[in-house]
Write a protein that holds these residues in place. Structure first.
Motif, PDB file in Angstrom:
ATOM      1  N   PRO A   5       0.581 -14.908 106.539  1.00  0.00           N
ATOM      2  CA  PRO A   5       1.561 -14.014 105.905  1.00  0.00           C
ATOM      3  C   PRO A   5       1.341 -12.546 106.276  1.00  0.00           C
ATOM      4  O   PRO A   5       0.269 -12.188 106.766  1.00  0.00           O
ATOM      5  N   GLU A   6       2.347 -11.744 105.995  1.00  0.00           N
ATOM      6  CA  GLU A   6       2.291 -10.323 106.352  1.00  0.00           C
ATOM      7  C   GLU A   6       1.030  -9.646 105.850  1.00  0.00           C
ATOM      8  O   GLU A   6       0.382  -8.907 106.568  1.00  0.00           O
ATOM      9  N   PHE A   7       0.665  -9.907 104.573  1.00  0.00           N
ATOM     10  CA  PHE A   7      -0.457  -9.158 103.993  1.00  0.00           C
ATOM     11  C   PHE A   7      -1.802  -9.591 104.564  1.00  0.00           C
ATOM     12  O   PHE A   7      -2.835  -9.018 104.261  1.00  0.00           O
ATOM     13  N   VAL A   8      -1.799 -10.632 105.406  1.00  0.00           N
ATOM     14  CA  VAL A   8      -3.032 -11.037 106.093  1.00  0.00           C
ATOM     15  C   VAL A   8      -2.822 -10.855 107.587  1.00  0.00           C
ATOM     16  O   VAL A   8      -3.011 -11.763 108.363  1.00  0.00           O
ATOM     17  N   PRO A  50       5.079  -4.587 113.670  1.00  0.00           N
ATOM     18  CA  PRO A  50       3.804  -4.769 112.956  1.00  0.00           C
ATOM     19  C   PRO A  50       3.319  -3.467 112.340  1.00  0.00           C
ATOM     20  O   PRO A  50       3.571  -2.385 112.879  1.00  0.00           O
ATOM     21  N   TYR A  51       2.647  -3.578 111.207  1.00  0.00           N
ATOM     22  CA  TYR A  51       2.016  -2.394 110.630  1.00  0.00           C
ATOM     23  C   TYR A  51       0.682  -2.172 111.325  1.00  0.00           C
ATOM     24  O   TYR A  51       0.087  -3.106 111.874  1.00  0.00           O
ATOM     25  N   SER A  52       0.210  -0.953 111.273  1.00  0.00           N
ATOM     26  CA  SER A  52      -1.061  -0.635 111.930  1.00  0.00           C
ATOM     27  C   SER A  52      -2.223  -0.984 111.009  1.00  0.00           C
ATOM     28  O   SER A  52      -2.050  -1.241 109.817  1.00  0.00           O
ATOM     29  N   THR A  61       3.337  -0.831  98.343  1.00  0.00           N
ATOM     30  CA  THR A  61       2.716   0.343  98.977  1.00  0.00           C
ATOM     31  C   THR A  61       3.234   0.540 100.405  1.00  0.00           C
ATOM     32  O   THR A  61       3.418   1.682 100.845  1.00  0.00           O
ATOM     33  N   HIS A  62       3.494  -0.550 101.127  1.00  0.00           N
ATOM     34  CA  HIS A  62       4.098  -0.387 102.462  1.00  0.00           C
ATOM     35  C   HIS A  62       5.395   0.420 102.344  1.00  0.00           C
ATOM     36  O   HIS A  62       5.694   1.262 103.186  1.00  0.00           O
ATOM     37  N   ILE A  63       6.166   0.138 101.308  1.00  0.00           N
ATOM     38  CA  ILE A  63       7.447   0.842 101.141  1.00  0.00           C
ATOM     39  C   ILE A  63       7.226   2.292 100.724  1.00  0.00           C
ATOM     40  O   ILE A  63       7.747   3.220 101.342  1.00  0.00           O
ATOM     41  N   HIS A 110      -2.264   1.265 108.121  1.00  0.00           N
ATOM     42  CA  HIS A 110      -1.287   0.916 107.084  1.00  0.00           C
ATOM     43  C   HIS A 110      -1.796  -0.216 106.193  1.00  0.00           C
ATOM     44  O   HIS A 110      -1.619  -0.188 104.975  1.00  0.00           O
ATOM     45  N   GLU A 111      -2.403  -1.236 106.830  1.00  0.00           N
ATOM     46  CA  GLU A 111      -2.897  -2.374 106.042  1.00  0.00           C
ATOM     47  C   GLU A 111      -4.004  -1.932 105.079  1.00  0.00           C
ATOM     48  O   GLU A 111      -4.022  -2.312 103.912  1.00  0.00           O
ATOM     49  N   THR A 112      -4.923  -1.128 105.608  1.00  0.00           N
ATOM     50  CA  THR A 112      -6.030  -0.664 104.771  1.00  0.00           C
ATOM     51  C   THR A 112      -5.502   0.175 103.608  1.00  0.00           C
ATOM     52  O   THR A 112      -5.948   0.043 102.470  1.00  0.00           O
ATOM     53  N   ALA A 115       1.722  -5.494  94.933  1.00  0.00           N
ATOM     54  CA  ALA A 115       1.294  -4.092  95.030  1.00  0.00           C
ATOM     55  C   ALA A 115       1.061  -3.698  96.485  1.00  0.00           C
ATOM     56  O   ALA A 115       1.351  -2.563  96.890  1.00  0.00           O
ATOM     57  N   HIS A 116       0.560  -4.640  97.286  1.00  0.00           N
ATOM     58  CA  HIS A 116       0.355  -4.380  98.712  1.00  0.00           C
ATOM     59  C   HIS A 116       1.703  -4.101  99.394  1.00  0.00           C
ATOM     60  O   HIS A 116       1.854  -3.109 100.116  1.00  0.00           O
ATOM     61  N   GLU A 117       2.690  -4.940  99.117  1.00  0.00           N
ATOM     62  CA  GLU A 117       4.003  -4.767  99.755  1.00  0.00           C
ATOM     63  C   GLU A 117       4.713  -3.506  99.233  1.00  0.00           C
ATOM     64  O   GLU A 117       5.357  -2.788  99.990  1.00  0.00           O
TER      65      GLU A 117
HETATM   66 ZN   LIG Z   1       0.557  -5.470 104.843  1.00  0.00          ZN
END
Ligand SMILES: [Zn+2]
Length: 275
Positions: free
Chosen positions: A221-224, A179-181, A130-132, A184-186, A126-128
């Motif tokens: 990993p990306e989500f961290v 990198p995402y900001s 949402t990035h899309i 974006h991560e939040t 779900a995190h990934e």
């Molecule tokens: Zn992420």
């Protein structure tokens, strides 16, 4: 001092640029271009990496969970979206997952090896996703190009009222390594949380995975991503989970044929219980 003066001047220019063209962002790829780019990048991954076959239990399960998460998106929103989602597993011990612009999502075997529950998998998915859906790559790309090219040029081009973006001109480095900001991560954590809850999962799954990597340090990993700090993000997820008005189920273990049996070090699910 010199640097500070430069910063002030840059801010003023940015203000001007906004005034000149409030909605246009010549550096920002359209949704269609994001899809094209993601497909192109996905093709190169398929050539270079070993991808698990469509019939592999891990791939089948990943897609089943992904579809449950996608089904939780309101139909009205999905109808308007043109994303070409796909979900695959790269047969590598790397511990990561990532999303390409416009829809392709890849999980590495090494990350799934560390998972114990379906809810952890759903949380990262779900995190990934949402990035899309929230076009985070496109925003990062536009920001990076502006920084690289300088605002004077931006101002000139804004007046041309055209687009600077071309699919062919985007280097792979920018597709894979941008990198995402923090924002974006939040946002991906928050929207992803709502999605997994709607899909019938325990939202603590993503927090579990973050805690594992918060402790380990090193390449994460990306989500961290390094900011905001993963421990704090996991705490925020916990807090929201406690405040939920709806009951969420206990985390469900991954099926035996999806879990790593040989040398997996599965993650202990954090908190048991429905709330
Ligand atoms: Zn992420």
């Amino acid at each position: 001092m010199v640097r500070m003066r430069f910063a002030t001047a840059t801010l003023c220019l940015a203000g001007l640029a906004l005034a000149a063209a409030p909605s246009a962002d010549i550096f920002r790829p359209s949704k269609e271009d994001q899809v094209k780019l993601g497909q192109r990048a996905s093709e190169s991954i398929r050539k270079e990496e070993k991808i698990l076959p469509d019939t592999h239990p891990r791939v089948l399960f990943l897609r089943r969970v992904a579809n449950k998460v996608l089904d939780a998106i309101p139909a009205k929103e999905r109808e308007k979206e043109i994303w070409k989602f796909s979900f695959d597993v790269i047969d590598s011990k790397d511990v990561n997952a990532f999303a390409l612009p416009g829809g392709p999502i890849y999980f590495f075997n090494g990350l799934i090896d560390k998972m114990e529950t379906e809810d952890q998998l759903a949380g990262v998915l779900a995190h990934e996703i949402t990035h899309i859906r929230n076009q985070h790559w496109a925003s990062s790309y536009a920001d990076t190009m502006k920084r690289r090219m300088g605002l004077t040029l931006v101002l000139t081009l804004l007046n041309a009222n055209d687009t600077m973006f071309s699919v062919a001109g985007v280097a792979d480095e920018l597709i894979f390594n941008l990198p995402y900001s923090r924002k974006h991560e939040t946002e991906s954590d928050r929207v992803g949380f709502d999605l997994v809850v709607k899909a019938g999962y325990n939202p603590r799954g993503l927090a579990d995975m973050m805690r594992v990597f918060a402790k380990e340090g090193g390449k994460t990993p990306e989500f961290v991503s390094t900011h905001p700090e993963p421990g704090k993000r996991a705490d925020a997820i916990e807090r929201r989970a406690r405040e939920l008005k709806v009951a969420v189920p206990e985390q469900r273990p991954l099926p035996a044929n999806v879990r790593q049996s040989a040398n997996g070090q599965g993650v202990k699910a954090g908190t048991k219980g429905g709330r």
